[in-house]
Design a protein around this motif. Structure first.
Motif, PDB file in Angstrom:
ATOM      1  N   GLU A  61       0.817  -1.220   0.000  1.00 50.02           N
ATOM      2  CA  GLU A  61       0.000   0.000   0.000  1.00 50.02           C
ATOM      3  C   GLU A  61       0.849   1.267   0.000  1.00 50.02           C
ATOM      4  OE1 GLU A  61      -3.522   0.200  -0.086  1.00 50.02           O
ATOM      5  OE2 GLU A  61      -3.197  -1.898  -0.659  1.00 50.02           O
TER       6      GLU A  61
ATOM      7  N   LYS B 213      -5.922  -7.630   0.807  1.00 54.16           N
ATOM      8  CA  LYS B 213      -5.533  -7.911  -0.576  1.00 54.16           C
ATOM      9  C   LYS B 213      -4.386  -8.922  -0.691  1.00 54.16           C
ATOM     10  CE  LYS B 213      -6.581  -3.112  -1.894  1.00 54.16           C
ATOM     11  NZ  LYS B 213      -5.946  -1.842  -2.327  1.00 54.16           N
TER      12      LYS B 213
ATOM     13  N   LYS C 126      -2.156 -11.833  -1.410  1.00 52.33           N
ATOM     14  CA  LYS C 126      -2.342 -12.962  -2.315  1.00 52.33           C
ATOM     15  C   LYS C 126      -1.001 -13.665  -2.522  1.00 52.33           C
ATOM     16  CE  LYS C 126      -4.142 -14.216  -6.886  1.00 52.33           C
ATOM     17  NZ  LYS C 126      -4.733 -13.717  -8.148  1.00 52.33           N
TER      18      LYS C 126
END
Length: 399
Positions: free
Chosen positions: A345, A359, A361
């Motif tokens: 981020e 988020k 992954k």
């Protein structure tokens, strides 16, 4: 893992403390959306952990994993925040395995200390107690080991925006234990002896029953602190069972194993990640801790094939002079998940960290490759370890 809070601890919570907790819940239902902001050179990460009380064994193991991860990151220069390297400052507080204390610790970390994120608590009950206060402050928390399925969800079924975990849910454990008992152990007649002190043991037993394909001959429960299991074990022995499923924690399961073996029960005893602690064999006795199996998110034998895990195990052994336990591995991953969220981020603002955690992954963790799903739960592998003479002798990957 981890849903239990010691009933004796709960009984000691004063009316005033309970009133404080309820007051916190009533005013902290929604986020202020502002979040916390960090100093120029450091990122403060809070630790709300069971360092004393009934769950201290798990909490202190997690503390070691947290400290190892933070030290590694700092020695490598820190966390990259949009081109600037910033060191981690850990602020560690003991919630004493008490729900009211966990709520107050969370409030202190989020509003007074203004941490960017929190690691912990270890248990579901203590973790649930902190949710109103971290939500009000918009500070995300990653629990290494709160496994109750509803932990990351609000009562209306929507996801808790600032609540995450680094471990799989109880129902996933129970289902895979049942598959292993059916497919690997070929057990057709099983008895269940579950911890009914919290949703941990009862939830695991429910998931096991739902998936198991054989016959459940008998199902009994025990409570935290129980020490004599001979009557129920003697009853099991007379029923010609092929295995016993015992979802619970090492404190009682160790005694169950010892007493079962002492009366001549030699069949497999299968349990959950609450058994994944060296104290299990200490309580049971090495000679009795044979033909024992438990589900776990971290197996040293499976991890030996993973470069990230091998590095962690070596550094943990060098630092603490013991083999890395499961809960240290989960806590270590929790810190690196926060680091990943910050770097992805490009911000250490707490609201952005929460967005980054959601988020994640294909995160390369010590416990395997992790993807955070829409309910803030990690999609991750599970293993089953076998114990022989008090030592892990084999491990099985479960698909």
């Amino acid at each position: 893992m981890m849903g239990r809070i010691n009933k004796r601890v709960l009984n000691l919570i004063t009316a005033g403390a309970a009133a404080f907790l309820m007051a916190g819940c009533s005013v902290a239902k929604t986020s202020n959306n502002n979040g916390t902001h960090q100093d120029k050179d450091i990122i403060k990460i809070g630790v709300n952990m069971e360092l004393s009380g009934a769950a201290a064994g798990y909490g202190n193991a997690e503390k070691q994993g947290i400290q190892l991860a933070a030290n590694e990151i700092n020695q490598a220069g820190g966390i990259n925040v949009n081109g600037q390297k910033k060191k981690i400052k850990l602020i560690i507080r003991d919630n004493k395995t008490a729900i009211a204390t966990s709520a107050s610790v969370a409030a202190q970390l989020a509003t007074k200390d203004k941490v960017a994120a929190i690691v912990g608590p270890a248990t579901t009950n203590a973790g649930t107690a902190e949710i109103p206060n971290i939500t009000k402050a918009s500070v995300p928390s990653v629990s290494p080991s709160a496994t109750d399925p509803s932990y990351t969800l609000q009562k209306n079924g929507k996801v808790q925006p600032f609540v995450f975990r680094a471990c799989f849910q109880n129902n996933f454990q129970g289902e895979n234990a049942a598959k292993f008992v059916t497919n690997n152990l070929k057990a057709k007649r099983v008895a269940i002896l579950a911890d009914n002190s919290s949703d941990y043991g009862t939830g695991l037993a429910k998931a096991f029953r739902k998936t198991y394909k054989g016959r459940i001959v008998d199902s009994q429960t025990y409570s935290e602190g129980d020490k004599d299991f001979n009557a129920v074990l003697t009853s099991f022995k007379s029923k010609k069972i092929d295995a016993i499923y015992v979802p619970g924690y090492y404190t009682e399961v160790g005694l169950i194993i010892k007493q079962a073996r002492q009366i001549g029960i030699k069949i497999p005893i299968i349990g959950s990640d609450g058994m994944a602690d060296p104290k299990l064999a200490q309580i049971a006795g090495d000679k009795y801790a044979t033909n024992i199996y438990y589900t776990t998110p971290f197996s040293t034998r499976v991890a030996a094939k993973n470069a990230t895990a091998k590095k962690f195990m070596t550094e943990f052994k060098n630092h603490y002079n013991v083999e890395a336990p499961t809960f240290s591995a989960l806590a270590y991953d929790s810190v690196y998940m926060i680091k990943t969220a910050i770097e992805n981020e490009k911000s250490d603002d707490s609201t952005k960290i929460a967005a980054g955690l959601a988020k994640i992954k294909d995160f390369d963790g010590v416990t395997g490759q992790i993807t955070v799903n829409k309910t803030h739960d990690p999609e991750m592998p599970i293993a089953i370890e076998e114990m022989t003479n008090g030592k892990v002798s084999n491990s099985f990957s479960v698909e």
